[in-house]
Design a protein around this motif. Sequence first.
Motif, PDB file in Angstrom:
ATOM      1  N   THR A  55       0.476  -1.052   0.210  1.00  0.00           N
ATOM      2  CA  THR A  55       0.424   0.467   0.737  1.00  0.00           C
ATOM      3  C   THR A  55       1.294   1.478  -0.239  1.00  0.00           C
ATOM      4  N   THR A  56       1.529   1.378   0.416  1.00  0.00           N
ATOM      5  CA  THR A  56       2.927   2.433   0.744  1.00  0.00           C
ATOM      6  C   THR A  56       3.640   2.614  -0.539  1.00  0.00           C
ATOM      7  N   VAL A  57       3.889   1.267  -0.802  1.00  0.00           N
ATOM      8  CA  VAL A  57       4.955   1.891  -2.064  1.00  0.00           C
ATOM      9  C   VAL A  57       4.216   2.031  -3.644  1.00  0.00           C
ATOM     10  N   GLY A  58       2.445   2.056  -3.694  1.00  0.00           N
ATOM     11  CA  GLY A  58       2.029   2.048  -4.743  1.00  0.00           C
ATOM     12  C   GLY A  58       1.490   3.794  -4.249  1.00  0.00           C
ATOM     13  N   THR A  59       1.043   4.131  -2.806  1.00  0.00           N
ATOM     14  CA  THR A  59       1.078   5.083  -2.803  1.00  0.00           C
ATOM     15  C   THR A  59       1.898   6.367  -2.976  1.00  0.00           C
ATOM     16  N   GLU A  60       3.196   5.959  -2.836  1.00  0.00           N
ATOM     17  CA  GLU A  60       4.863   6.577  -3.170  1.00  0.00           C
ATOM     18  C   GLU A  60       5.187   6.889  -4.422  1.00  0.00           C
ATOM     19  N   ASP A  61       4.495   5.878  -5.230  1.00  0.00           N
ATOM     20  CA  ASP A  61       4.675   5.849  -6.375  1.00  0.00           C
ATOM     21  C   ASP A  61       3.091   7.629  -7.304  1.00  0.00           C
TER      22      ASP A  61
ATOM     23  N   GLY B  66       2.148  -3.398 -12.161  1.00  0.00           N
ATOM     24  CA  GLY B  66       3.103  -2.831 -13.719  1.00  0.00           C
ATOM     25  C   GLY B  66       2.534  -2.054 -14.455  1.00  0.00           C
ATOM     26  N   SER B  67       0.919  -1.839 -14.031  1.00  0.00           N
ATOM     27  CA  SER B  67       0.269  -0.940 -14.654  1.00  0.00           C
ATOM     28  C   SER B  67       0.221   0.071 -13.295  1.00  0.00           C
ATOM     29  N   ILE B  68       0.733   0.365 -12.459  1.00  0.00           N
ATOM     30  CA  ILE B  68       0.985   1.774 -11.826  1.00  0.00           C
ATOM     31  C   ILE B  68       2.203   2.213 -12.034  1.00  0.00           C
ATOM     32  N   ILE B  69       3.196   0.750 -11.919  1.00  0.00           N
ATOM     33  CA  ILE B  69       4.705   1.236 -12.157  1.00  0.00           C
ATOM     34  C   ILE B  69       4.710   2.103 -13.674  1.00  0.00           C
ATOM     35  N   THR B  70       3.936   1.674 -14.712  1.00  0.00           N
ATOM     36  CA  THR B  70       3.800   1.987 -15.882  1.00  0.00           C
ATOM     37  C   THR B  70       3.138   3.426 -16.640  1.00  0.00           C
ATOM     38  N   ALA B  71       1.596   3.702 -15.190  1.00  0.00           N
ATOM     39  CA  ALA B  71       1.547   4.979 -15.568  1.00  0.00           C
ATOM     40  C   ALA B  71       1.857   5.371 -14.893  1.00  0.00           C
ATOM     41  N   THR B  72       2.628   4.993 -13.793  1.00  0.00           N
ATOM     42  CA  THR B  72       3.700   6.596 -12.874  1.00  0.00           C
ATOM     43  C   THR B  72       4.736   7.351 -13.448  1.00  0.00           C
ATOM     44  N   VAL B  73       5.038   5.944 -13.475  1.00  0.00           N
ATOM     45  CA  VAL B  73       6.662   6.404 -14.543  1.00  0.00           C
ATOM     46  C   VAL B  73       6.619   7.215 -15.748  1.00  0.00           C
TER      47      VAL B  73
ATOM     48  N   GLY C  67      14.700   0.373  -7.247  1.00  0.00           N
ATOM     49  CA  GLY C  67      13.492  -0.439  -7.409  1.00  0.00           C
ATOM     50  C   GLY C  67      13.080  -1.575  -7.939  1.00  0.00           C
ATOM     51  N   ILE C  68      14.129  -0.855  -9.377  1.00  0.00           N
ATOM     52  CA  ILE C  68      14.256  -1.695 -10.713  1.00  0.00           C
ATOM     53  C   ILE C  68      15.208  -2.925 -10.167  1.00  0.00           C
ATOM     54  N   PHE C  69      15.818  -2.437  -9.479  1.00  0.00           N
ATOM     55  CA  PHE C  69      17.497  -2.938  -9.528  1.00  0.00           C
ATOM     56  C   PHE C  69      16.798  -4.099  -8.614  1.00  0.00           C
ATOM     57  N   THR C  70      15.923  -3.976  -7.844  1.00  0.00           N
ATOM     58  CA  THR C  70      15.923  -5.173  -6.469  1.00  0.00           C
ATOM     59  C   THR C  70      14.983  -5.859  -6.998  1.00  0.00           C
ATOM     60  N   TYR C  71      13.778  -6.143  -8.220  1.00  0.00           N
ATOM     61  CA  TYR C  71      13.025  -6.149  -8.501  1.00  0.00           C
ATOM     62  C   TYR C  71      13.083  -6.876  -9.736  1.00  0.00           C
ATOM     63  N   LEU C  72      13.698  -6.087 -10.672  1.00  0.00           N
ATOM     64  CA  LEU C  72      13.744  -7.092 -12.467  1.00  0.00           C
ATOM     65  C   LEU C  72      15.518  -8.383 -12.169  1.00  0.00           C
ATOM     66  N   ARG C  73      14.741  -8.555 -11.150  1.00  0.00           N
ATOM     67  CA  ARG C  73      15.902 -10.348 -11.363  1.00  0.00           C
ATOM     68  C   ARG C  73      14.782 -11.567 -11.130  1.00  0.00           C
ATOM     69  N   PRO C  74      15.762 -12.230 -11.741  1.00  0.00           N
ATOM     70  CA  PRO C  74      15.403 -13.946 -11.909  1.00  0.00           C
ATOM     71  C   PRO C  74      15.541 -14.454 -10.720  1.00  0.00           C
ATOM     72  N   SER C  75      14.043 -14.726 -10.537  1.00  0.00           N
ATOM     73  CA  SER C  75      13.482 -15.415  -8.945  1.00  0.00           C
ATOM     74  C   SER C  75      13.770 -16.430  -9.055  1.00  0.00           C
ATOM     75  N   SER C  76      15.349 -17.152  -8.938  1.00  0.00           N
ATOM     76  CA  SER C  76      15.832 -18.045  -8.077  1.00  0.00           C
ATOM     77  C   SER C  76      15.886 -18.083  -7.264  1.00  0.00           C
ATOM     78  N   ARG C  77      16.904 -18.846  -6.305  1.00  0.00           N
ATOM     79  CA  ARG C  77      16.983 -18.872  -5.082  1.00  0.00           C
ATOM     80  C   ARG C  77      18.241 -18.453  -5.035  1.00  0.00           C
ATOM     81  N   HIS C  78      18.977 -18.621  -6.184  1.00  0.00           N
ATOM     82  CA  HIS C  78      20.628 -17.676  -5.223  1.00  0.00           C
ATOM     83  C   HIS C  78      20.119 -16.008  -5.490  1.00  0.00           C
ATOM     84  N   SER C  79      19.364 -15.853  -6.684  1.00  0.00           N
ATOM     85  CA  SER C  79      19.132 -14.078  -6.507  1.00  0.00           C
ATOM     86  C   SER C  79      17.869 -13.826  -5.692  1.00  0.00           C
ATOM     87  N   MET C  80      17.368 -14.681  -4.950  1.00  0.00           N
ATOM     88  CA  MET C  80      17.002 -14.033  -3.556  1.00  0.00           C
ATOM     89  C   MET C  80      17.162 -14.073  -2.509  1.00  0.00           C
TER      90      MET C  80
END
Length: 311
Positions: free
Chosen positions: A106-112, A204-211, A255-268
């Motif tokens: 909620t706070t992430v979306g609000t801040e966007d 994705g819609s929130i991020i795309t629209a706000t950016v 934010g992009i650096f944090t989330y736009l990575r492969p979702s493997s266990r090593h990356s997590m």
Amino acid sequence: MERKNQTHLKEFILLGLSDDPNTEPFLFATGLLIYMFTLAGNLAIIILIQIDQHLHTPMYFLLSHLSFTEICYITSTMPKMLWVLLSGDKTISLPGCAVQMYCFLTTVGTEDVLLTVMAYDRYAAICHPLHYMLLMNQSVLRWLIAASWAVGNINGVVNTAFIFSLNFCGPNKIVHFFCDIPPVLHLSCSDTSFAELVTFIVSGSIITATVSLIVLSYALIVLSVLKISTARGRIKTFSTCASHLTVVTIYYSTGIFTYLRPSSRHSMENGRVISVLYTIVTPLLNPLIYSLRNKEMQVALQNVLGKKQNC
């Protein structure tokens, strides 16, 4: 149809920032200092804007709400992380995990949305100065703040509802220091494809629209600034955007650096450390950016401190 013998989990275990118990006292002390400084810095901005009449403008009204959002943002994750480091109790109930995820999203979306509204504020001030107070009157500002929290709540409710409608039957160790979407989804024993699709569409819609709106606002600002005849005038006009542009750059890049990575266990495992940039460092830096790069805030602070010394 044969039923699978599945035991539904009632709690998760947050692995935290480090697997080494010897680092926990240092991490707790550092985390506590960062949390207290973030709270103090953002509260100082809110109080300063309230008591200084010169800061009763739309830009600073939005800034005070951004600071409030930053307090909610870091509070959604830090207290639990500090408790885990202090007590060693790494468990979090399923409802507790859902509440934490909801508050964070909620706070992430609000801040966007708030950062987008602040970009629009700068656009209105620079491109339409004669109509600025009409475009950003109190009624419009209240509506924009309400819209920001409404979008944030939609982001939190929809994503959390779909993720926690899945089955969790083991393992229960979250490779993170809070209940974020990727590590929680990784533990589900259900088909997560639909939940991932919903998350992609909503967030994705929130991020795309706000950016897109922020980029559009600054493109129009740049075009307007280029029409100013003197270099000094262009620099002075664009300097009013410097703090906001710095915050936007740090917020979205981490934010992009944090989330736009492969979702493997090593990356997590690496991601729980990297995400500190997004969830902890960003709220910490914002008060510094707005106080060090903003002359009006510096003058207001000096006036307040000067009055206290005179008393």
